[in-house]
Design an enzyme around this catalytic site. Structure first.
Site, mmCIF file in Angstrom:
data_model
loop_
_atom_site.group_PDB
_atom_site.id
_atom_site.type_symbol
_atom_site.label_atom_id
_atom_site.label_comp_id
_atom_site.label_asym_id
_atom_site.label_seq_id
_atom_site.Cartn_x
_atom_site.Cartn_y
_atom_site.Cartn_z
ATOM 1 C CD GLU A 181 -2.416 1.578 2.584
ATOM 2 O OE1 GLU A 181 -2.834 0.637 3.269
ATOM 3 O OE2 GLU A 181 -2.518 2.771 2.929
ATOM 4 C CB SER A 229 -2.632 -9.242 8.257
ATOM 5 O OG SER A 229 -3.513 -8.235 8.669
ATOM 6 C CB SER A 237 -7.230 -10.051 5.743
ATOM 7 O OG SER A 237 -6.161 -9.884 6.645
#
Ligand code: SF4
Length: 285
Positions: free
Chosen positions: A129, A222, A267
């Site tokens: 990201e 994550s 997630s």
């Protein structure tokens, strides 16, 4: 023991949306002899990715593995525009599942650099990201830092503009922004932490204070799950980050324990959270 699940644990709307689009695409191209690729994991959860692979998704790490005429899925946390342009030139069909919150952060990065500010991105420079935000900014006049200890990397500038990786911990961003006050006379702050993340962090912090043991469920790779684990540890030293119930260690619990808090990252499938709850509520000393 009683397991208390943190409100809104599990898939956020951005991840749900990315998975739904991916499943529909795999269904559409199933028997058409057209490959569907993703670069790295679409979401940071191994179990979910393995399931998508059985339905036809080809996860690659190298751009050269993506063949002309195939379909390419852009993950929820965005991708490099330069990379996507190259794929388009190769005749690859692009399906973009980038989360709207990530798109907003990318757009803010671009705008801040266009206005002549030195851009500071609060986040992990190796996270896809953040890499996509850096590329959208399209400037070398930027610094990425993740902690207040790295503030020395930011030189003095007339104007500094700040964005945050969508999954950042708010208190960490606040500490960095306080330190930036010594670095520029003008500071433009765009709060690009996603609302879902912020809310989940608050709920997890509150729950951690009020239980004997706290379990955070989700991929170890994550970012948002790792941040939840770090917040839980701030409030409860008996907090553990696990991917599934199989990693729970019996020695974490004692006969006096009555409540275990459970929170899941954006997630984390609901089933992984329910499995943990089942394990805790059927635990025998
Ligand atoms: S955590 Fe936030 S930014 Fe990331 S996919 Fe979910 S809603 Fe979007």
């Amino acid at each position: 023991m009683k397991a208390i699940i943190a409100k809104n644990s599990g898939y956020c709307f951005g991840v749900k949306r990315a998975l739904e689009i991916t499943e529909n695409v795999l269904e559409k191209y199933k028997n058409k002899n057209i490959s569907v690729f993703s670069m790295g994991q679409i979401i940071h959860n191994r179990g979910v990715i393995e399931d998508l692979k059985t339905r036809g998704l080809e996860v690659v790490e190298n751009e050269n593995d993506i063949i002309p005429g195939s379909v390419f899925i852009v993950r929820s946390h965005g991708m490099s525009p330069r990379f996507l342009k190259k794929l388009k030139l190769k005749g690859v069909i692009i399906i973009d599942t980038s989360c709207p919150f990530v798109k907003r952060a990318q757009a803010k990065a671009k705008l801040i650099s266009k206005k002549g500010y030195h851009l500071v991105i609060i986040g992990n420079k190796d996270h896809p990201e953040v890499m996509s935000e850096m590329e959208h900014a399209n400037t070398s006049d930027l610094t990425v830092i993740e902690t207040p200890e790295e503030l020395h990397k930011v030189k003095k500038h007339v104007k500094i503009g700040v964005i945050m990786q969508t999954t950042q911990i708010k208190s960490n961003s606040k500490a960095i922004i306080a330190g930036l006050l010594d670095k520029a006379s003008q500071i433009l702050i765009e709060n690009t932490i996603c609302r879902v993340t912020e809310n989940r962090q608050d709920v997890t912090g509150r729950l951690s204070k009020n239980v004997d043991v706290m379990l955070i469920v989700g991929g170890k790779n994550s970012a948002n799950t790792a941040h939840l684990a770090s917040i839980a540890r701030q409030y409860n030293s008996r907090s553990y980050h696990i991917e599934t119930y199989k990693e729970i260690n019996r020695s974490w619990f004692g006969p006096a324990d009555t409540t275990v808090g459970v929170s899941g990252g954006a997630s984390t499938p609901q089933k992984d959270i329910s499995d943990v709850k089942y394990y805790i509520e059927n635990f025998k000393f």
